[in-house]
Motif scaffolding. Structure first.
Motif, PDB file in Angstrom:
ATOM      1  N   LEU A 362       0.711  -1.529  -0.377  1.00 14.22           N
ATOM      2  CA  LEU A 362       0.486  -0.320  -0.081  1.00 14.22           C
ATOM      3  C   LEU A 362       1.261   1.128   0.539  1.00 14.22           C
ATOM      4  O   LEU A 362       2.142   0.912   0.350  1.00 14.22           O
ATOM      5  CB  LEU A 362      -0.678  -0.087   1.347  1.00 14.22           C
ATOM      6  CG  LEU A 362      -1.964  -1.541   1.550  1.00 14.22           C
ATOM      7  CD1 LEU A 362      -2.614  -0.827   2.822  1.00 14.22           C
ATOM      8  CD2 LEU A 362      -2.800  -1.015  -0.117  1.00 14.22           C
ATOM      9  N   GLY A 363       0.342   2.847  -0.749  1.00 16.88           N
ATOM     10  CA  GLY A 363       0.911   3.816  -0.383  1.00 16.88           C
ATOM     11  C   GLY A 363       2.354   3.741  -1.126  1.00 16.88           C
ATOM     12  O   GLY A 363       2.711   2.882  -1.952  1.00 16.88           O
ATOM     13  N   PHE A 364       2.729   4.895  -1.221  1.00 12.83           N
ATOM     14  CA  PHE A 364       4.179   4.886  -1.796  1.00 12.83           C
ATOM     15  C   PHE A 364       5.553   3.722  -1.480  1.00 12.83           C
ATOM     16  O   PHE A 364       6.167   3.629  -2.754  1.00 12.83           O
ATOM     17  CB  PHE A 364       4.888   6.366  -2.011  1.00 12.83           C
ATOM     18  CG  PHE A 364       5.657   6.884  -0.399  1.00 12.83           C
ATOM     19  CD1 PHE A 364       7.097   6.338  -0.557  1.00 12.83           C
ATOM     20  CD2 PHE A 364       4.702   7.182   0.174  1.00 12.83           C
ATOM     21  CE1 PHE A 364       7.392   6.869   0.510  1.00 12.83           C
ATOM     22  CE2 PHE A 364       5.598   7.504   0.937  1.00 12.83           C
ATOM     23  CZ  PHE A 364       7.253   7.576   1.644  1.00 12.83           C
ATOM     24  N   THR A 365       5.412   3.107  -0.245  1.00  8.92           N
ATOM     25  CA  THR A 365       6.336   2.991  -0.782  1.00  8.92           C
ATOM     26  C   THR A 365       6.486   1.399  -1.123  1.00  8.92           C
ATOM     27  O   THR A 365       6.327   0.437  -1.464  1.00  8.92           O
ATOM     28  CB  THR A 365       7.230   1.920   0.939  1.00  8.92           C
ATOM     29  OG1 THR A 365       5.512   1.981   2.410  1.00  8.92           O
ATOM     30  CG2 THR A 365       7.940   3.736   1.536  1.00  8.92           C
ATOM     31  N   GLY A 366       4.293   1.166  -0.796  1.00 12.31           N
ATOM     32  CA  GLY A 366       4.368  -0.386  -1.651  1.00 12.31           C
ATOM     33  C   GLY A 366       4.026  -0.667  -2.799  1.00 12.31           C
ATOM     34  O   GLY A 366       4.480  -1.613  -3.418  1.00 12.31           O
ATOM     35  N   ARG A 367       4.187   0.543  -3.857  1.00 16.96           N
ATOM     36  CA  ARG A 367       4.101   0.799  -4.812  1.00 16.96           C
ATOM     37  C   ARG A 367       5.979   0.476  -5.312  1.00 16.96           C
ATOM     38  O   ARG A 367       5.955   0.668  -6.260  1.00 16.96           O
ATOM     39  CB  ARG A 367       3.097   2.122  -5.511  1.00 16.96           C
ATOM     40  CG  ARG A 367       1.472   1.741  -5.626  1.00 16.96           C
ATOM     41  CD  ARG A 367       1.591   3.050  -6.292  1.00 16.96           C
ATOM     42  NE  ARG A 367       1.603   4.254  -5.816  1.00 16.96           N
ATOM     43  CZ  ARG A 367       0.997   5.686  -4.652  1.00 16.96           C
ATOM     44  NH1 ARG A 367       0.513   4.892  -3.847  1.00 16.96           N
ATOM     45  NH2 ARG A 367       1.417   6.460  -3.863  1.00 16.96           N
ATOM     46  N   GLY A 368       6.491   0.393  -4.499  1.00 17.79           N
ATOM     47  CA  GLY A 368       7.806   0.562  -4.985  1.00 17.79           C
ATOM     48  C   GLY A 368       8.555   2.341  -5.252  1.00 17.79           C
ATOM     49  O   GLY A 368       9.490   1.726  -6.206  1.00 17.79           O
ATOM     50  N   GLU A 369       8.275   3.125  -4.615  1.00 24.20           N
ATOM     51  CA  GLU A 369       8.767   4.649  -5.202  1.00 24.20           C
ATOM     52  C   GLU A 369       9.536   4.611  -4.629  1.00 24.20           C
ATOM     53  O   GLU A 369      10.537   6.237  -4.960  1.00 24.20           O
ATOM     54  CB  GLU A 369       7.412   5.471  -5.483  1.00 24.20           C
ATOM     55  CG  GLU A 369       6.391   4.966  -6.389  1.00 24.20           C
ATOM     56  CD  GLU A 369       5.038   5.722  -6.390  1.00 24.20           C
ATOM     57  OE1 GLU A 369       4.401   5.039  -7.113  1.00 24.20           O
ATOM     58  OE2 GLU A 369       4.465   7.024  -5.517  1.00 24.20           O
ATOM     59  N   GLY A 370      10.222   4.124  -3.310  1.00 26.96           N
ATOM     60  CA  GLY A 370      10.785   4.877  -2.314  1.00 26.96           C
ATOM     61  C   GLY A 370      11.216   4.694  -0.988  1.00 26.96           C
ATOM     62  O   GLY A 370      10.308   3.064  -0.943  1.00 26.96           O
ATOM     63  N   ILE A 371      11.925   5.119   0.005  1.00 24.19           N
ATOM     64  CA  ILE A 371      12.278   4.661   0.883  1.00 24.19           C
ATOM     65  C   ILE A 371      11.707   5.622   1.895  1.00 24.19           C
ATOM     66  O   ILE A 371      12.548   6.489   1.597  1.00 24.19           O
ATOM     67  CB  ILE A 371      13.399   3.652   1.749  1.00 24.19           C
ATOM     68  CG1 ILE A 371      13.834   2.623  -0.348  1.00 24.19           C
ATOM     69  CG2 ILE A 371      13.522   2.631   2.677  1.00 24.19           C
ATOM     70  CD1 ILE A 371      15.254   2.134   0.395  1.00 24.19           C
ATOM     71  N   ALA A 372      11.254   4.796   3.181  1.00 28.07           N
ATOM     72  CA  ALA A 372      10.783   5.423   4.656  1.00 28.07           C
ATOM     73  C   ALA A 372      11.357   4.899   5.224  1.00 28.07           C
ATOM     74  O   ALA A 372      11.916   3.948   5.900  1.00 28.07           O
ATOM     75  CB  ALA A 372       9.680   5.352   4.362  1.00 28.07           C
ATOM     76  N   GLY A 373      12.190   6.304   6.688  1.00 24.82           N
ATOM     77  CA  GLY A 373      12.491   5.775   7.651  1.00 24.82           C
ATOM     78  C   GLY A 373      11.993   6.541   8.709  1.00 24.82           C
ATOM     79  O   GLY A 373      11.825   7.224   8.744  1.00 24.82           O
TER      80      GLY A 373
END
Ligand code: MG
Length: 384
Positions: A362-373
């Motif tokens: 789900l969301g931008f990390t789920g779509r593989g658009e980037g990484i969050a920390g």
């Protein structure tokens, strides 16, 4: 004319105390003695700036001990303490100080009240030394007999010793080549009248291993309060063949886009530590418009934040990070990441936690658009 400067004398070799480093660079409660002394003056409203006189061999020790404090650049001392002080005094000329306080770097527990008393004494005298009365009975031993010495009117001189700048510079120039016991003696030789200001028993000079132990007891008895800070960061994927995560190079079929190396793990941790200090965020300390940080390795940022904690006499107790992404896989790099963060922040591995999760696509990390920390830092800071 611009205020009162503090000159810390740290050029001695400290030969009375064994050890790998001169005593002023030894640690008390994890913090160098010199650093503690410098902080006492830096944080004082009466002091416009702090300069340290160092031995020419000690530059690397000095840089490590004072990182992040914002001291004036150090000057190199001479063959004797007196020569070192004169070098330091001359180096302040372009700042046109009204007053200067000369302090032994090996007296780390000089208190705010002592500094204030020395400064206040200068309102009515050209010089002032902080001192405490002699309370023990004094005896003179000679020829097998002990004679009582009247302790009335006897004082134990400490530092800081404070002076009108122009007066003490002139006095030191006139006394060049002599070997006088302290700056008060240099001033007296020049006919300057000196006032006494109240010192303190805690403002002792560290000269022995017993003094180190006494210093450790003082540090341990000081209250410290825990603080918690939180950090969050996101970077977008772009072209590349690796990403930097927690200071570890992770091979991947894309890179992360950013002004620095785009290490979301170290960025989130840095913001967490800064949050615990209530000292802004990573962008305030390292602008992404500053060319110095273009392509920078993000360990610089975390190390700086940890140095700020140490500069306030505190320490980082624990760091906890969650990386949020579908890819790359974190597990194969987990141990290296924990070890690297520990190295950067000066923490044992059991005080560093790295976790990873996905967002179930789900969301931008789920779509593989980037990484969050996302990170939490727990910090212990002296109370007040
Ligand atoms: Mg970032």
């Amino acid at each position: 004319m611009s205020g009162c400067y503090a000159l810390l004398v740290a050029a001695g070799r400290g030969t009375r105390l064994p050890g790998d480093v001169p005593k002023q660079y030894r640690a008390l409660g994890g913090e160098a003695i010199l650093r503690r002394a410098a902080r006492a003056f830096l944080g004082h409203p009466a002091i416009a700036g702090v300069r340290v006189v160092i031995h020419p061999d000690d530059r690397a020790l000095y840089d490590r001990a004072t990182a992040g404090l914002g001291l004036l650049s150090p000057v190199v001392g001479g063959a004797t303490r007196q020569e070192s002080v004169r070098n330091g005094l001359e180096s302040l000329a372009d700042r046109q100080p009204d007053f200067v306080m000369i302090h032994d770097a090996a007296r780390p527990f000089v208190g705010a009240a002592t500094i204030a008393a020395a400064r206040a004494a200068l309102d009515s005298a050209p010089g002032a030394i902080v001192a405490i009365p002699v309370v023990d009975s004094l005896k003179r031993a000679s020829g097998g007999s002990l004679a009582a010495v009247d302790r009335k009117d006897l004082w134990r001189a400490q530092t800081p010793q404070a002076f009108r700048y122009a007066d003490i510079v002139a006095a030191h120039r006139a006394a060049a080549g002599l070997d006088l016991t302290d700056d008060a003696a240099v001033a007296e030789r020049a006919g300057l009248g000196l006032a006494l200001a109240p010192g303190s028993e805690d403002n002792f000079k560290i000269t022995s291993e017993d003094d180190i132990a006494r210093g450790e007891r003082i540090v341990a008895a000081r209250p410290a309060l825990p603080r918690t800070g939180m950090g969050f960061d996101v970077h977008q994927f772009g072209p590349g063949d690796h990403v930097w995560l927690c200071g570890v190079k992770v091979p991947f079929d894309r890179g992360l886009v950013g002004h620095s190396d785009a290490d979301v793990g170290l960025h989130a941790l840095t913001d967490a530590v800064l949050g615990a200090l209530a000292d802004g965020d990573i962008g305030a300390h390292f602008s992404d418009r500053d060319p110095r940080w273009k392509g920078a390795r993000s360990e610089v940022f975390l190390r700086h934040a940890v140095d700020l904690v140490r500069a306030r006499g505190g320490r980082v107790l624990h760091l906890d990070l969650t990386l949020i992404c579908e890819q790359p896989r974190i597990r194969p790099h987990h141990a290296a990441m924990v070890a690297r963060i520990g190295e950067i922040a000066g923490l044992e591995a059991d005080r560093v936690s790295v976790k990873a999760t996905t967002t179930e696509r789900l969301g931008f990390t789920g779509r593989g658009e980037g990484i969050a920390g996302q990170a939490v830092a727990t910090v212990l800071l002296p109370d007040g």
